[in-house]
Write a protein that holds these residues in place. Structure first.
Motif, short mmCIF file in Angstrom:
data_model
loop_
_atom_site.label_atom_id
_atom_site.label_comp_id
_atom_site.label_asym_id
_atom_site.label_seq_id
_atom_site.Cartn_x
_atom_site.Cartn_y
_atom_site.Cartn_z
N ASN A 79 0.83 -1.21 0.00
CA ASN A 79 0.00 0.00 0.00
C ASN A 79 0.86 1.26 0.00
N LEU A 80 1.96 1.24 0.74
CA LEU A 80 2.86 2.38 0.76
C LEU A 80 3.52 2.58 -0.60
N ARG A 81 3.91 1.50 -1.24
CA ARG A 81 4.56 1.62 -2.55
C ARG A 81 3.58 2.14 -3.60
N ASP A 82 2.35 1.67 -3.53
CA ASP A 82 1.34 2.19 -4.45
C ASP A 82 1.13 3.68 -4.22
N SER A 83 1.04 4.07 -2.98
CA SER A 83 0.82 5.48 -2.64
C SER A 83 2.00 6.34 -3.07
N THR A 84 3.20 5.86 -2.86
CA THR A 84 4.39 6.60 -3.27
C THR A 84 4.40 6.80 -4.77
N GLY A 85 4.04 5.75 -5.52
CA GLY A 85 4.01 5.88 -6.97
C GLY A 85 2.99 6.90 -7.43
N GLY A 86 1.81 6.88 -6.83
CA GLY A 86 0.78 7.85 -7.20
C GLY A 86 1.19 9.28 -6.89
N GLU A 87 1.76 9.49 -5.71
CA GLU A 87 2.18 10.84 -5.34
C GLU A 87 3.34 11.32 -6.22
N THR A 88 4.22 10.42 -6.60
CA THR A 88 5.34 10.79 -7.48
C THR A 88 4.82 11.26 -8.83
N TYR A 89 3.88 10.52 -9.39
CA TYR A 89 3.31 10.93 -10.69
C TYR A 89 2.63 12.29 -10.59
N GLU A 90 1.84 12.49 -9.55
CA GLU A 90 1.14 13.76 -9.43
C GLU A 90 2.10 14.92 -9.20
N ALA A 91 3.14 14.68 -8.38
CA ALA A 91 4.06 15.76 -8.04
C ALA A 91 4.99 16.13 -9.20
N THR A 92 5.44 15.14 -9.93
CA THR A 92 6.47 15.39 -10.94
C THR A 92 5.92 15.53 -12.36
N ALA A 174 -8.18 16.24 -12.09
CA ALA A 174 -7.50 16.30 -10.80
C ALA A 174 -8.45 15.96 -9.66
N MET A 175 -9.69 16.45 -9.74
CA MET A 175 -10.67 16.15 -8.70
C MET A 175 -10.92 14.65 -8.59
N LYS A 176 -11.00 13.98 -9.74
CA LYS A 176 -11.19 12.53 -9.72
C LYS A 176 -9.99 11.84 -9.07
N GLY A 177 -8.80 12.34 -9.37
CA GLY A 177 -7.60 11.76 -8.78
C GLY A 177 -7.56 11.94 -7.28
N GLU A 178 -7.91 13.13 -6.81
CA GLU A 178 -7.90 13.39 -5.37
C GLU A 178 -8.96 12.55 -4.66
N ALA A 179 -10.13 12.41 -5.28
CA ALA A 179 -11.19 11.59 -4.69
C ALA A 179 -10.75 10.13 -4.59
N PHE A 180 -10.11 9.63 -5.64
CA PHE A 180 -9.64 8.24 -5.64
C PHE A 180 -8.55 8.04 -4.60
N ALA A 181 -7.64 9.00 -4.50
CA ALA A 181 -6.59 8.92 -3.48
C ALA A 181 -7.20 8.91 -2.09
N TYR A 182 -8.19 9.78 -1.87
CA TYR A 182 -8.85 9.82 -0.57
C TYR A 182 -9.44 8.45 -0.22
N ALA A 183 -10.15 7.85 -1.16
CA ALA A 183 -10.79 6.57 -0.90
C ALA A 183 -9.76 5.48 -0.65
N LYS A 184 -8.72 5.44 -1.48
CA LYS A 184 -7.67 4.43 -1.29
C LYS A 184 -6.98 4.59 0.05
N TYR A 185 -6.59 5.81 0.38
CA TYR A 185 -5.86 6.03 1.62
C TYR A 185 -6.73 5.72 2.84
N THR A 186 -8.03 5.93 2.70
CA THR A 186 -8.93 5.56 3.79
C THR A 186 -8.87 4.06 4.04
N LEU A 187 -8.92 3.26 2.97
CA LEU A 187 -8.85 1.81 3.14
C LEU A 187 -7.45 1.37 3.56
#
Length: 296
Positions: A79-92, A174-187
């Motif tokens: 889960n951490l690796r998935d999250s890191t990958g998503g944040e890297t794509y959004e940030a860079t 971007a809104m869809k991405g933030e919503a999906f991140a919110y749901a994933k991080y909640t789980l």
């Protein structure tokens, strides 16, 4: 009773459809919470309560059931690796590109927001990397950081605050991405808590709060995502009806044809739920003495 299918048993096309459905459920969840706040402001408690109940269903039933079908939630390291990958794509990549396009289109406020969120996502990535080290190498002395603080932004009713259709499309993406991140991080946070990792649970849940109450909210304001309650109800009825009559039945038929019978049953049941939601929201609209505009 047959056991649920393993995630690696699901046909690739079914997995794609489930992922698309999950993104829609995540977006509905955060949007309905915003619509509930607007109903509160208009002194419409019954509408607000319906939106909150439905938002709960979209995340805690539909999204969660679909996540189980594709094995979205792994162990804490996965889960951490998935999250890191998503944040890297959004940030860079994603937010930097969106900011450059907004500047080119003269949407300076959006450009500033995209740049600010890119910086936030880079900070999230750093914390997730630190957490990964803490979890995978406990002897290192590294601790899971929990210094994430959300600064909630109120979502105001109104139209888009940008001039370019490209910027508006990017805001919606971007809104869809933030919503999906919110749901994933909640789980993911729930998983960390269940496995005896309270600091990691706090990191995921607090990051989720930033994604929903700051990033999504700021983007929603610029995109004009919330209107008055009758307009919000009409948008909701349209979306729920589409999902109940077309999207989920189509996905269910495709899953059945691929041999994913358990998944097809879940999708069929979700279609029925969405039609019930549409009916309930239509009832609230009628109670307000309003009608949705008809298509020409």
């Amino acid at each position: 009773m047959r056991p649920p299918p393993r995630s690696d048993d699901v046909d690739p096309a079914t997995r794609t459809n489930l992922t698309n459905a999950m993104k829609g459920e995540a977006l509905a969840h955060v949007t309905y919470r915003a619509y509930a706040k607007q109903a509160d402001r208009e002194n419409l408690p019954e509408v607000a309560a319906l939106y909150r109940r439905t938002a709960h269903t979209e995340l805690r039933e539909h999204f969660t059931e679909q996540a189980k079908l594709i094995g979205l939630v792994g162990d804490n390291v996965a889960n951490l690796r998935d999250s890191t990958g998503g944040e890297t794509y959004e940030a860079t990549t994603m937010y930097k590109n969106f900011a450059a396009q907004a500047r080119a289109d003269g949407d300076r406020q959006a450009a500033r927001l995209f740049s600010e969120i890119a910086d936030d996502e880079a900070a999230h990535r750093t914390r997730f990397l630190q957490a990964t080290k803490a979890v995978t190498d406990p002897s290192s002395g590294t601790v899971v950081p929990t210094d994430v603080k959300a600064n909630p932004v109120a979502i105001r009713a109104g139209g888009p605050q940008v001039s370019s259709s490209r910027t508006l499309d990017n805001l919606r993406t971007a809104m869809k991405g933030e919503a999906f991140a919110y749901a994933k991080y909640t789980l993911y946070g729930d998983k960390a808590r269940e496995t005896g990792q309270p600091r990691l649970a706090r990191l995921f849940h607090r990051t989720a709060a930033v994604e929903r109450t700051e990033h999504f909210a700021e983007e929603a304001n610029l995109a004009g995502a919330v209107r008055d309650t009758p307009a919000n109800l009409c948008a909701t009825i349209k979306g729920e009806t589409h999902e109940g009559r077309q999207m989920y039945p189509d996905y269910a038929r495709q899953a059945s044809a691929a041999g994913d019978t358990a998944t097809a049953k879940v999708l069929d049941d979700t279609a029925k739920d969405e039609l019930k939601h549409a009916k309930a929201f239509s009832g609230e609209l009628s109670r307000l003495g309003k009608q949705c505009p008809t298509s020409s």
